[in-house]
Design an enzyme around this catalytic site. Structure first.
Site, PDB file in Angstrom:
ATOM      1  N   GLU A  27       0.858  -1.190   0.000  1.00  0.00           N
ATOM      2  CA  GLU A  27       0.000   0.000   0.000  1.00  0.00           C
ATOM      3  C   GLU A  27       0.891   1.237   0.000  1.00  0.00           C
ATOM      4  OE1 GLU A  27      -2.867   0.068   3.182  1.00  0.00           O
ATOM      5  OE2 GLU A  27      -3.669   2.012   2.556  1.00  0.00           O
ATOM      6  N   ASN A  72      -6.703   1.434   2.761  1.00  0.00           N
ATOM      7  CA  ASN A  72      -7.457   2.667   2.971  1.00  0.00           C
ATOM      8  C   ASN A  72      -7.020   3.749   1.988  1.00  0.00           C
ATOM      9  OD1 ASN A  72      -8.659   1.358   5.121  1.00  0.00           O
ATOM     10  ND2 ASN A  72      -7.345   2.285   6.671  1.00  0.00           N
ATOM     11  N   ASN A 172     -12.057  -1.048  -1.091  1.00  0.00           N
ATOM     12  CA  ASN A 172     -11.390  -1.586   0.103  1.00  0.00           C
ATOM     13  C   ASN A 172     -12.217  -1.293   1.347  1.00  0.00           C
ATOM     14  OD1 ASN A 172      -8.899  -2.547   1.625  1.00  0.00           O
ATOM     15  ND2 ASN A 172      -9.183  -0.513   2.520  1.00  0.00           N
ATOM     16  N   GLU A 173     -12.468  -2.308   2.146  1.00  0.00           N
ATOM     17  CA  GLU A 173     -13.100  -2.165   3.473  1.00  0.00           C
ATOM     18  C   GLU A 173     -14.241  -1.146   3.464  1.00  0.00           C
ATOM     19  OE1 GLU A 173     -10.086  -1.640   6.544  1.00  0.00           O
ATOM     20  OE2 GLU A 173      -9.426  -3.707   6.286  1.00  0.00           O
ATOM     21  N   TYR A 244      -6.660  -8.796  11.526  1.00  0.00           N
ATOM     22  CA  TYR A 244      -5.371  -8.564  12.179  1.00  0.00           C
ATOM     23  C   TYR A 244      -5.495  -9.031  13.619  1.00  0.00           C
ATOM     24  CZ  TYR A 244      -4.268  -5.649   8.138  1.00  0.00           C
ATOM     25  OH  TYR A 244      -4.025  -5.197   6.866  1.00  0.00           O
ATOM     26  N   GLU A 292      -6.220  -9.313   3.393  1.00  0.00           N
ATOM     27  CA  GLU A 292      -5.393  -8.647   4.409  1.00  0.00           C
ATOM     28  C   GLU A 292      -5.418  -9.531   5.644  1.00  0.00           C
ATOM     29  OE1 GLU A 292      -5.806  -4.466   5.314  1.00  0.00           O
ATOM     30  OE2 GLU A 292      -6.426  -4.030   3.261  1.00  0.00           O
ATOM     31  N   GLN A 353       1.575  -6.261   5.543  1.00  0.00           N
ATOM     32  CA  GLN A 353       1.922  -5.889   4.184  1.00  0.00           C
ATOM     33  C   GLN A 353       3.280  -6.497   3.856  1.00  0.00           C
ATOM     34  OE1 GLN A 353       1.116  -1.718   3.379  1.00  0.00           O
ATOM     35  NE2 GLN A 353      -0.909  -1.845   4.319  1.00  0.00           N
TER      36      GLN A 353
END
Ligand code: AHR
Length: 508
Positions: A27, A72, A172-173, A244, A292, A353
Protein backbone atom coordinates in the site's frame (compact mmCIF):
# COMPACT_ATOMS: atom_id res chain seq x y z
CA UNK A 1 5.61 -35.38 28.16
CA UNK A 2 2.25 -34.27 26.76
CA UNK A 3 1.41 -36.12 23.57
CA UNK A 4 -0.68 -35.51 20.44
CA UNK A 5 -1.31 -37.68 17.42
CA UNK A 6 -2.33 -37.01 13.87
CA UNK A 7 -3.01 -39.17 10.85
CA UNK A 8 -2.56 -38.18 7.25
CA UNK A 9 -4.16 -39.89 4.29
CA UNK A 10 -3.07 -38.60 0.87
CA UNK A 11 -6.47 -39.60 -0.58
CA UNK A 12 -8.41 -37.21 1.66
CA UNK A 13 -7.92 -33.87 -0.06
CA UNK A 14 -9.52 -30.66 1.20
CA UNK A 15 -8.72 -29.15 -2.18
CA UNK A 16 -5.88 -28.07 -4.43
CA UNK A 17 -3.71 -25.29 -3.02
CA UNK A 18 -4.02 -22.20 -5.17
CA UNK A 19 -0.61 -20.50 -5.36
CA UNK A 20 -2.42 -17.19 -4.86
CA UNK A 21 -2.72 -18.19 -1.20
CA UNK A 22 0.84 -16.88 -0.82
CA UNK A 23 0.07 -13.35 -1.90
CA UNK A 24 1.08 -10.14 -0.18
CA UNK A 25 0.07 -6.49 -0.14
CA UNK A 26 1.81 -3.20 -0.93
CA UNK A 27 0.00 0.00 0.00
CA UNK A 28 1.09 3.59 -0.44
CA UNK A 29 1.44 3.85 3.33
CA UNK A 30 4.38 4.94 5.44
CA UNK A 31 7.63 3.48 4.07
CA UNK A 32 6.17 0.49 2.25
CA UNK A 33 6.82 1.96 -1.22
CA UNK A 34 8.88 5.16 -0.72
CA UNK A 35 12.04 4.67 1.35
CA UNK A 36 11.17 0.97 1.35
CA UNK A 37 10.95 -1.07 -1.85
CA UNK A 38 11.62 2.14 -3.85
CA UNK A 39 14.67 4.17 -2.89
CA UNK A 40 16.42 5.59 -5.97
CA UNK A 41 19.40 6.92 -4.02
CA UNK A 42 20.19 3.62 -2.29
CA UNK A 43 23.47 1.89 -3.27
CA UNK A 44 21.50 -1.29 -4.11
CA UNK A 45 18.88 0.50 -6.24
CA UNK A 46 18.49 -0.61 -9.86
CA UNK A 47 18.10 1.77 -12.79
CA UNK A 48 14.37 2.12 -12.01
CA UNK A 49 14.97 3.08 -8.37
CA UNK A 50 13.91 -0.26 -6.85
CA UNK A 51 16.14 -1.78 -4.18
CA UNK A 52 17.60 -5.04 -5.46
CA UNK A 53 18.23 -6.32 -1.91
CA UNK A 54 14.47 -6.00 -1.28
CA UNK A 55 13.67 -7.68 -4.60
CA UNK A 56 15.85 -10.65 -3.61
CA UNK A 57 14.14 -10.95 -0.24
CA UNK A 58 10.66 -10.76 -1.81
CA UNK A 59 11.63 -13.59 -4.17
CA UNK A 60 12.99 -15.63 -1.24
CA UNK A 61 9.74 -15.01 0.63
CA UNK A 62 7.89 -16.79 -2.18
CA UNK A 63 5.24 -14.13 -2.74
CA UNK A 64 2.93 -15.07 -5.63
CA UNK A 65 0.62 -12.05 -5.91
CA UNK A 66 0.82 -8.45 -4.70
CA UNK A 67 -2.34 -6.48 -3.93
CA UNK A 68 -1.86 -2.77 -4.73
CA UNK A 69 -2.17 0.28 -4.17
CA UNK A 70 -4.29 0.01 -0.99
CA UNK A 71 -5.83 -0.41 1.54
CA UNK A 72 -7.46 2.67 2.97
CA UNK A 73 -5.23 4.72 0.67
CA UNK A 74 -7.05 3.54 -2.45
CA UNK A 75 -10.38 5.03 -1.37
CA UNK A 76 -9.09 8.56 -2.05
CA UNK A 77 -6.62 7.71 -4.83
CA UNK A 78 -6.67 9.10 -8.38
CA UNK A 79 -4.80 6.46 -10.40
CA UNK A 80 -4.07 8.89 -13.24
CA UNK A 81 -1.94 11.04 -10.88
CA UNK A 82 0.60 8.22 -10.90
CA UNK A 83 1.18 7.83 -14.65
CA UNK A 84 3.05 9.92 -17.22
CA UNK A 85 6.12 12.13 -16.79
CA UNK A 86 7.23 12.04 -13.17
CA UNK A 87 8.01 15.74 -12.91
CA UNK A 88 4.44 16.60 -13.90
CA UNK A 89 2.76 14.34 -11.32
CA UNK A 90 0.85 16.16 -8.58
CA UNK A 91 1.54 15.90 -4.87
CA UNK A 92 -1.69 15.11 -3.04
CA UNK A 93 -3.01 14.78 0.48
CA UNK A 94 -3.40 11.15 1.50
CA UNK A 95 -6.28 11.43 3.94
CA UNK A 96 -6.15 7.80 5.04
CA UNK A 97 -2.67 8.10 6.59
CA UNK A 98 -2.39 11.90 6.97
CA UNK A 99 0.60 11.93 4.60
CA UNK A 100 1.68 13.51 1.32
CA UNK A 101 1.55 11.27 -1.74
CA UNK A 102 4.22 12.31 -4.26
CA UNK A 103 2.98 9.97 -7.00
CA UNK A 104 6.55 9.11 -8.02
CA UNK A 105 5.42 5.49 -8.14
CA UNK A 106 2.19 4.57 -9.90
CA UNK A 107 0.60 1.75 -11.85
CA UNK A 108 3.24 1.41 -14.59
CA UNK A 109 6.22 1.44 -12.24
CA UNK A 110 4.59 -0.92 -9.78
CA UNK A 111 3.54 -3.40 -12.47
CA UNK A 112 7.18 -3.36 -13.61
CA UNK A 113 8.31 -4.12 -10.04
CA UNK A 114 5.79 -6.97 -9.74
CA UNK A 115 7.41 -8.53 -12.81
CA UNK A 116 10.85 -8.15 -11.23
CA UNK A 117 9.72 -10.10 -8.14
CA UNK A 118 7.84 -12.70 -10.27
CA UNK A 119 4.51 -11.88 -8.66
CA UNK A 120 1.06 -11.34 -10.15
CA UNK A 121 -0.40 -7.85 -9.68
CA UNK A 122 -3.82 -7.71 -7.97
CA UNK A 123 -5.19 -4.21 -8.46
CA UNK A 124 -7.72 -2.41 -6.24
CA UNK A 125 -9.95 0.31 -7.72
CA UNK A 126 -11.25 3.29 -5.76
CA UNK A 127 -14.95 2.84 -4.98
CA UNK A 128 -14.77 5.30 -2.07
CA UNK A 129 -14.55 8.72 -3.69
CA UNK A 130 -14.92 7.36 -7.22
CA UNK A 131 -17.07 4.94 -9.20
CA UNK A 132 -17.73 2.97 -12.38
CA UNK A 133 -16.13 5.37 -14.88
CA UNK A 134 -12.77 5.65 -13.12
CA UNK A 135 -12.63 1.87 -12.65
CA UNK A 136 -13.26 1.42 -16.38
CA UNK A 137 -10.62 4.03 -17.17
CA UNK A 138 -7.87 2.34 -15.19
CA UNK A 139 -8.85 -1.01 -16.68
CA UNK A 140 -8.61 0.44 -20.20
CA UNK A 141 -5.25 2.05 -19.40
CA UNK A 142 -3.85 -1.14 -17.88
CA UNK A 143 -5.21 -3.94 -20.04
CA UNK A 144 -6.13 -2.72 -23.54
CA UNK A 145 -3.25 -3.22 -25.99
CA UNK A 146 -3.61 0.06 -27.91
CA UNK A 147 -5.90 2.03 -30.21
CA UNK A 148 -7.96 3.87 -27.58
CA UNK A 149 -7.30 7.14 -25.80
CA UNK A 150 -6.17 5.60 -22.50
CA UNK A 151 -4.31 2.60 -23.90
CA UNK A 152 -2.47 4.92 -26.29
CA UNK A 153 -1.64 7.15 -23.34
CA UNK A 154 0.05 4.17 -21.67
CA UNK A 155 1.97 3.43 -24.87
CA UNK A 156 2.99 7.11 -25.09
CA UNK A 157 4.20 6.80 -21.48
CA UNK A 158 6.65 4.18 -22.71
CA UNK A 159 4.73 1.03 -21.69
CA UNK A 160 4.04 -0.72 -24.97
CA UNK A 161 2.70 -4.01 -23.57
CA UNK A 162 -0.58 -4.05 -21.58
CA UNK A 163 -0.24 -5.13 -17.97
CA UNK A 164 -2.83 -7.91 -18.31
CA UNK A 165 -4.12 -7.63 -14.73
CA UNK A 166 -6.49 -10.57 -14.09
CA UNK A 167 -7.70 -10.03 -10.53
CA UNK A 168 -9.30 -6.76 -9.33
CA UNK A 169 -10.61 -5.64 -5.93
CA UNK A 170 -13.80 -3.57 -6.01
CA UNK A 171 -12.76 -1.00 -3.38
CA UNK A 172 -11.39 -1.59 0.10
CA UNK A 173 -13.10 -2.17 3.47
CA UNK A 174 -16.23 -0.34 2.41
CA UNK A 175 -17.99 -1.59 5.57
CA UNK A 176 -15.71 0.55 7.74
CA UNK A 177 -16.88 3.99 8.93
CA UNK A 178 -13.17 5.06 8.72
CA UNK A 179 -13.18 4.39 4.98
CA UNK A 180 -13.47 7.42 2.67
CA UNK A 181 -16.82 7.00 0.93
CA UNK A 182 -18.00 4.26 3.32
CA UNK A 183 -21.49 3.05 2.37
CA UNK A 184 -24.23 0.85 3.81
CA UNK A 185 -24.03 -2.72 2.47
CA UNK A 186 -26.86 -2.48 -0.10
CA UNK A 187 -25.52 0.76 -1.61
CA UNK A 188 -21.98 -0.54 -1.76
CA UNK A 189 -23.25 -3.81 -3.25
CA UNK A 190 -25.09 -1.92 -5.98
CA UNK A 191 -22.03 0.23 -6.75
CA UNK A 192 -19.80 -2.84 -6.83
CA UNK A 193 -22.25 -4.73 -9.07
CA UNK A 194 -22.46 -1.84 -11.55
CA UNK A 195 -18.67 -1.56 -11.59
CA UNK A 196 -18.28 -5.31 -12.06
CA UNK A 197 -20.81 -5.38 -14.92
CA UNK A 198 -18.96 -2.55 -16.65
CA UNK A 199 -15.58 -4.20 -16.17
CA UNK A 200 -16.93 -7.47 -17.55
CA UNK A 201 -18.17 -5.62 -20.64
CA UNK A 202 -14.49 -4.86 -21.23
CA UNK A 203 -13.31 -8.39 -20.39
CA UNK A 204 -15.63 -11.17 -19.23
CA UNK A 205 -12.77 -13.26 -17.92
CA UNK A 206 -11.60 -10.83 -15.20
CA UNK A 207 -11.67 -12.13 -11.63
CA UNK A 208 -13.40 -9.71 -9.28
CA UNK A 209 -13.28 -9.42 -5.50
CA UNK A 210 -16.08 -7.69 -3.60
CA UNK A 211 -15.44 -6.23 -0.13
CA UNK A 212 -16.47 -8.38 2.82
CA UNK A 213 -15.98 -7.36 6.44
CA UNK A 214 -12.92 -5.55 7.77
CA UNK A 215 -12.86 -7.89 10.75
CA UNK A 216 -15.14 -10.46 12.32
CA UNK A 217 -16.00 -8.18 15.26
CA UNK A 218 -17.59 -5.54 12.98
CA UNK A 219 -21.18 -4.93 14.18
CA UNK A 220 -22.37 -5.44 10.60
CA UNK A 221 -20.48 -8.75 10.15
CA UNK A 222 -22.68 -11.39 8.52
CA UNK A 223 -25.42 -8.99 7.48
CA UNK A 224 -22.84 -7.10 5.41
CA UNK A 225 -21.76 -10.27 3.57
CA UNK A 226 -25.37 -11.37 2.97
CA UNK A 227 -26.57 -8.02 1.63
CA UNK A 228 -23.47 -7.34 -0.47
CA UNK A 229 -23.61 -10.82 -2.00
CA UNK A 230 -27.36 -10.53 -2.65
CA UNK A 231 -26.48 -7.53 -4.84
CA UNK A 232 -23.32 -8.94 -6.45
CA UNK A 233 -23.43 -12.75 -6.43
CA UNK A 234 -23.68 -13.15 -10.19
CA UNK A 235 -21.06 -10.49 -10.92
CA UNK A 236 -18.10 -11.37 -8.68
CA UNK A 237 -15.85 -14.34 -7.99
CA UNK A 238 -14.55 -13.65 -4.49
CA UNK A 239 -15.61 -11.98 -1.28
CA UNK A 240 -12.79 -10.57 0.84
CA UNK A 241 -11.95 -11.11 4.52
CA UNK A 242 -9.53 -8.93 6.48
CA UNK A 243 -8.20 -9.75 9.95
CA UNK A 244 -5.37 -8.56 12.18
CA UNK A 245 -4.43 -10.19 15.47
CA UNK A 246 -2.62 -8.92 18.56
CA UNK A 247 -2.50 -9.92 22.22
CA UNK A 248 -5.26 -8.22 24.19
CA UNK A 249 -4.30 -7.22 27.76
CA UNK A 250 -1.24 -9.52 27.60
CA UNK A 251 -3.38 -12.65 27.01
CA UNK A 252 -0.82 -14.75 25.12
CA UNK A 253 -2.80 -18.01 25.29
CA UNK A 254 -5.65 -16.48 23.27
CA UNK A 255 -3.18 -14.74 20.96
CA UNK A 256 -1.46 -18.07 20.19
CA UNK A 257 -4.87 -19.47 19.20
CA UNK A 258 -5.67 -16.63 16.76
CA UNK A 259 -6.12 -19.22 14.00
CA UNK A 260 -9.30 -20.37 15.78
CA UNK A 261 -10.76 -16.92 15.12
CA UNK A 262 -9.58 -17.04 11.51
CA UNK A 263 -11.20 -20.50 11.09
CA UNK A 264 -14.49 -19.19 12.46
CA UNK A 265 -14.35 -16.11 10.24
CA UNK A 266 -13.79 -18.16 7.08
CA UNK A 267 -16.43 -20.75 8.02
CA UNK A 268 -19.02 -18.02 8.68
CA UNK A 269 -18.29 -16.20 5.40
CA UNK A 270 -18.46 -19.45 3.44
CA UNK A 271 -21.77 -20.34 5.13
CA UNK A 272 -23.21 -16.90 4.29
CA UNK A 273 -22.04 -17.12 0.69
CA UNK A 274 -23.59 -20.58 0.38
CA UNK A 275 -26.85 -19.25 1.83
CA UNK A 276 -26.97 -16.57 -0.89
CA UNK A 277 -26.08 -19.24 -3.46
CA UNK A 278 -29.08 -21.29 -2.24
CA UNK A 279 -31.63 -18.48 -2.29
CA UNK A 280 -30.46 -17.49 -5.77
CA UNK A 281 -30.55 -21.13 -6.95
CA UNK A 282 -27.09 -20.47 -8.29
CA UNK A 283 -24.68 -23.17 -9.39
CA UNK A 284 -21.72 -20.85 -8.88
CA UNK A 285 -19.38 -21.20 -5.91
CA UNK A 286 -18.14 -18.02 -4.25
CA UNK A 287 -14.50 -18.06 -3.16
CA UNK A 288 -12.81 -16.15 -0.34
CA UNK A 289 -9.94 -13.74 -0.92
CA UNK A 290 -8.37 -13.26 2.52
CA UNK A 291 -6.60 -10.23 1.17
CA UNK A 292 -5.39 -8.65 4.41
CA UNK A 293 -4.17 -10.78 7.29
CA UNK A 294 -1.34 -10.55 9.79
CA UNK A 295 -0.34 -9.78 13.35
CA UNK A 296 -0.68 -6.01 13.81
CA UNK A 297 -0.13 -4.13 17.09
CA UNK A 298 -2.92 -1.74 16.13
CA UNK A 299 -3.10 -0.33 19.64
CA UNK A 300 0.49 0.92 19.16
CA UNK A 301 -0.52 2.65 15.92
CA UNK A 302 -3.48 4.33 17.57
CA UNK A 303 -1.52 5.41 20.65
CA UNK A 304 1.90 6.28 19.18
CA UNK A 305 2.02 6.54 15.38
CA UNK A 306 -1.21 8.11 14.23
CA UNK A 307 -0.70 11.60 12.77
CA UNK A 308 -3.43 14.01 13.85
CA UNK A 309 -1.74 17.45 13.71
CA UNK A 310 -3.57 19.20 10.82
CA UNK A 311 -0.33 20.97 9.79
CA UNK A 312 1.64 17.71 9.41
CA UNK A 313 1.47 15.83 6.08
CA UNK A 314 4.83 14.03 5.90
CA UNK A 315 6.17 12.07 2.94
CA UNK A 316 6.79 8.40 3.77
CA UNK A 317 6.61 8.71 7.58
CA UNK A 318 7.51 5.73 9.78
CA UNK A 319 4.05 4.24 10.34
CA UNK A 320 2.99 0.75 11.48
CA UNK A 321 6.62 -0.43 11.73
CA UNK A 322 5.96 -3.29 14.12
CA UNK A 323 9.07 -5.29 15.14
CA UNK A 324 7.88 -8.88 15.17
CA UNK A 325 8.90 -11.36 17.82
CA UNK A 326 9.10 -15.15 18.01
CA UNK A 327 5.56 -15.45 19.34
CA UNK A 328 4.29 -13.26 16.48
CA UNK A 329 5.97 -15.61 13.99
CA UNK A 330 4.34 -18.62 15.66
CA UNK A 331 0.94 -16.93 15.32
CA UNK A 332 1.61 -16.11 11.64
CA UNK A 333 2.55 -19.78 11.08
CA UNK A 334 -0.74 -20.76 12.75
CA UNK A 335 -2.72 -18.40 10.50
CA UNK A 336 -1.10 -20.00 7.44
CA UNK A 337 -2.30 -23.37 8.76
CA UNK A 338 -5.84 -21.99 8.93
CA UNK A 339 -5.66 -20.67 5.35
CA UNK A 340 -4.37 -24.02 4.04
CA UNK A 341 -7.07 -25.92 5.95
CA UNK A 342 -9.62 -23.92 3.91
CA UNK A 343 -7.87 -24.39 0.56
CA UNK A 344 -11.15 -25.49 -1.06
CA UNK A 345 -12.70 -22.03 -0.52
CA UNK A 346 -9.85 -19.62 0.23
CA UNK A 347 -8.13 -19.40 -3.12
CA UNK A 348 -6.40 -16.04 -2.72
CA UNK A 349 -4.81 -14.36 0.31
CA UNK A 350 -2.47 -11.46 1.02
CA UNK A 351 -0.15 -11.10 3.97
CA UNK A 352 -0.49 -7.41 4.88
CA UNK A 353 1.92 -5.89 4.18
CA UNK A 354 5.29 -6.57 2.48
CA UNK A 355 7.95 -3.92 3.26
CA UNK A 356 8.37 -1.86 6.47
CA UNK A 357 4.63 -1.51 7.18
CA UNK A 358 3.56 -4.49 9.39
CA UNK A 359 5.95 -6.36 7.15
CA UNK A 360 8.13 -9.46 6.92
CA UNK A 361 10.86 -7.33 5.28
CA UNK A 362 12.37 -4.22 6.89
CA UNK A 363 14.73 -1.65 5.38
CA UNK A 364 16.78 1.27 6.59
CA UNK A 365 17.16 4.21 4.17
CA UNK A 366 20.71 4.02 2.80
CA UNK A 367 21.22 0.92 4.96
CA UNK A 368 20.43 -2.78 5.09
CA UNK A 369 17.28 -4.82 4.50
CA UNK A 370 16.47 -7.71 6.84
CA UNK A 371 14.02 -10.52 7.53
CA UNK A 372 11.56 -10.15 10.41
CA UNK A 373 10.64 -13.29 12.37
CA UNK A 374 7.37 -13.55 10.43
CA UNK A 375 9.35 -13.91 7.20
CA UNK A 376 10.27 -17.50 8.07
CA UNK A 377 6.90 -19.28 8.42
CA UNK A 378 5.63 -17.54 5.28
CA UNK A 379 8.70 -18.38 3.16
CA UNK A 380 8.83 -21.99 4.31
CA UNK A 381 5.09 -22.58 3.88
CA UNK A 382 5.09 -21.01 0.42
CA UNK A 383 8.00 -23.27 -0.56
CA UNK A 384 6.72 -26.55 0.91
CA UNK A 385 2.91 -26.41 0.67
CA UNK A 386 2.36 -27.95 -2.76
CA UNK A 387 -0.39 -29.97 -4.35
CA UNK A 388 -3.38 -30.50 -2.08
CA UNK A 389 -4.21 -29.62 1.50
CA UNK A 390 -5.21 -32.80 3.35
CA UNK A 391 -7.93 -33.49 5.84
CA UNK A 392 -6.32 -34.42 9.15
CA UNK A 393 -7.35 -36.54 12.05
CA UNK A 394 -5.84 -34.69 15.03
CA UNK A 395 -6.00 -35.84 18.65
CA UNK A 396 -4.46 -33.23 20.92
CA UNK A 397 -4.96 -32.14 24.53
CA UNK A 398 -6.87 -28.90 24.93
CA UNK A 399 -6.75 -25.87 27.19
CA UNK A 400 -9.10 -23.01 27.96
CA UNK A 401 -8.56 -19.56 26.47
CA UNK A 402 -10.34 -16.36 27.44
CA UNK A 403 -11.13 -15.31 23.86
CA UNK A 404 -11.72 -18.58 22.01
CA UNK A 405 -12.88 -21.03 24.70
CA UNK A 406 -11.38 -24.55 24.71
CA UNK A 407 -8.79 -24.99 21.96
CA UNK A 408 -6.35 -27.79 21.03
CA UNK A 409 -2.79 -27.18 22.26
CA UNK A 410 -1.46 -28.38 18.92
CA UNK A 411 -2.70 -27.23 15.55
CA UNK A 412 -1.58 -28.75 12.26
CA UNK A 413 -2.20 -29.12 8.57
CA UNK A 414 -0.59 -31.39 5.96
CA UNK A 415 -0.12 -31.00 2.23
CA UNK A 416 0.66 -33.60 -0.42
CA UNK A 417 1.66 -33.32 -4.03
CA UNK A 418 0.42 -36.42 -5.88
CA UNK A 419 2.75 -35.66 -8.81
CA UNK A 420 5.96 -35.82 -6.76
CA UNK A 421 4.96 -37.54 -3.51
CA UNK A 422 6.28 -34.51 -1.60
CA UNK A 423 4.42 -34.09 1.66
CA UNK A 424 4.66 -31.39 4.31
CA UNK A 425 3.28 -31.17 7.82
CA UNK A 426 2.99 -27.78 9.53
CA UNK A 427 2.49 -27.73 13.29
CA UNK A 428 2.08 -25.20 16.09
CA UNK A 429 2.52 -25.80 19.80
CA UNK A 430 0.29 -23.24 21.53
CA UNK A 431 1.41 -24.14 25.04
CA UNK A 432 3.29 -21.38 26.85
CA UNK A 433 5.34 -23.76 28.96
CA UNK A 434 5.15 -27.40 27.81
CA UNK A 435 6.90 -29.32 25.08
CA UNK A 436 4.58 -31.69 23.24
CA UNK A 437 5.54 -34.89 21.44
CA UNK A 438 3.52 -35.41 18.29
CA UNK A 439 3.23 -38.71 16.46
CA UNK A 440 2.31 -38.29 12.81
CA UNK A 441 0.94 -41.47 11.28
CA UNK A 442 2.09 -41.22 7.66
CA UNK A 443 1.94 -44.97 7.03
CA UNK A 444 -0.51 -44.50 4.15
CA UNK A 445 2.30 -42.83 2.19
CA UNK A 446 4.67 -45.24 0.40
CA UNK A 447 8.36 -45.28 1.48
CA UNK A 448 8.06 -42.14 3.57
CA UNK A 449 11.38 -40.47 4.47
CA UNK A 450 12.43 -37.26 6.17
CA UNK A 451 13.69 -34.41 3.99
CA UNK A 452 13.89 -31.60 6.57
CA UNK A 453 12.40 -30.38 9.83
CA UNK A 454 12.63 -26.73 10.86
CA UNK A 455 11.24 -24.90 13.86
CA UNK A 456 10.82 -21.35 15.04
CA UNK A 457 11.35 -21.29 18.76
CA UNK A 458 13.44 -19.32 21.24
CA UNK A 459 13.82 -19.25 25.00
CA UNK A 460 12.91 -15.58 24.72
CA UNK A 461 9.53 -15.54 22.96
CA UNK A 462 9.80 -11.75 22.63
CA UNK A 463 13.12 -11.82 20.76
CA UNK A 464 12.99 -9.96 17.44
CA UNK A 465 15.22 -9.09 14.47
CA UNK A 466 16.06 -5.39 14.43
CA UNK A 467 18.43 -2.99 12.68
CA UNK A 468 20.87 -3.47 15.57
CA UNK A 469 20.48 -7.27 15.60
CA UNK A 470 19.02 -8.31 12.21
CA UNK A 471 19.76 -12.01 12.64
CA UNK A 472 18.84 -12.46 16.31
CA UNK A 473 16.04 -14.93 15.44
CA UNK A 474 16.45 -17.63 12.80
CA UNK A 475 14.82 -20.89 11.85
CA UNK A 476 16.52 -23.90 13.43
CA UNK A 477 16.66 -27.50 12.37
CA UNK A 478 14.43 -29.61 14.65
CA UNK A 479 16.68 -32.56 15.47
CA UNK A 480 14.09 -34.41 17.54
CA UNK A 481 12.40 -35.87 14.44
CA UNK A 482 12.51 -39.66 13.98
CA UNK A 483 10.86 -41.61 11.15
CA UNK A 484 10.26 -45.34 11.28
CA UNK A 485 7.64 -47.65 9.76
CA UNK A 486 5.68 -44.69 8.41
CA UNK A 487 5.49 -43.01 11.82
CA UNK A 488 7.03 -39.58 12.27
CA UNK A 489 7.77 -38.47 15.84
CA UNK A 490 8.64 -34.88 16.65
CA UNK A 491 8.96 -32.83 19.82
CA UNK A 492 7.46 -29.34 19.56
CA UNK A 493 8.94 -26.89 22.09
CA UNK A 494 6.50 -24.50 23.81
CA UNK A 495 5.42 -21.53 21.67
CA UNK A 496 6.81 -22.97 18.45
CA UNK A 497 6.02 -23.46 14.78
CA UNK A 498 7.46 -26.41 12.87
CA UNK A 499 7.51 -27.52 9.23
CA UNK A 500 8.40 -31.13 8.35
CA UNK A 501 9.10 -32.03 4.73
CA UNK A 502 8.72 -35.70 3.78
CA UNK A 503 9.31 -37.57 0.56
CA UNK A 504 7.25 -40.57 -0.53
CA UNK A 505 7.01 -42.77 -3.58
CA UNK A 506 4.32 -41.89 -6.09
CA UNK A 507 1.98 -44.84 -6.38
CA UNK A 508 0.48 -45.08 -9.86
O1 AHR B 1 -2.96 -2.70 6.23
C1 AHR B 1 -3.25 -1.52 6.92
C2 AHR B 1 -4.70 -1.10 6.76
O2 AHR B 1 -5.51 -2.04 7.41
C3 AHR B 1 -5.24 -1.05 5.36
O3 AHR B 1 -5.00 0.14 4.71
C4 AHR B 1 -6.72 -1.22 5.59
O4 AHR B 1 -7.35 -1.83 4.49
C5 AHR B 1 -6.81 -2.03 6.85
O5 AHR B 1 -7.69 -1.50 7.77
Amino acid sequence: MTRARLTIDPHFSVGPINRRLFGSFVEHLGRCVYDGAFEPGHPAADADGWRTDVIELVRELGVTTVRYPGGNFVSGYRWEDGVGPRDERPRRLDLAWHSTETNQVGLDEFAGWARKVDAELMYAVNLGTRGVQEALDVLEYANIASGTALSDERVANGVTEPHGIRIWCLGNEMDGPWQLGHLPAREYGQRAAQTARGMRQVDESLELVVCGSSFIEMPTFGTWEREVLEETYDEVDYISCHAYYEPIDGDLASFLASAVSMDRFIDAVVATADYVKAIKSSSKTMYVSFDEWNVWYKSRYNEVDRITDPTQWPVAPRLLEDAYSVIDAVVVGGLLISLLRHADRVTAASLAQLVNVIAPIMTEPGGPAWRQTTFFPFAITSRLARGHALELKLDAPTHETALHGEVPLVDAVATHDPETGDTAVFLVNRSLDESIEVEVDASLLADVALVSAESIHDDDIHAANTLAEPERVAVRSNDSVRVSDGLVRVVLPPVSWTAIALSSTVVG
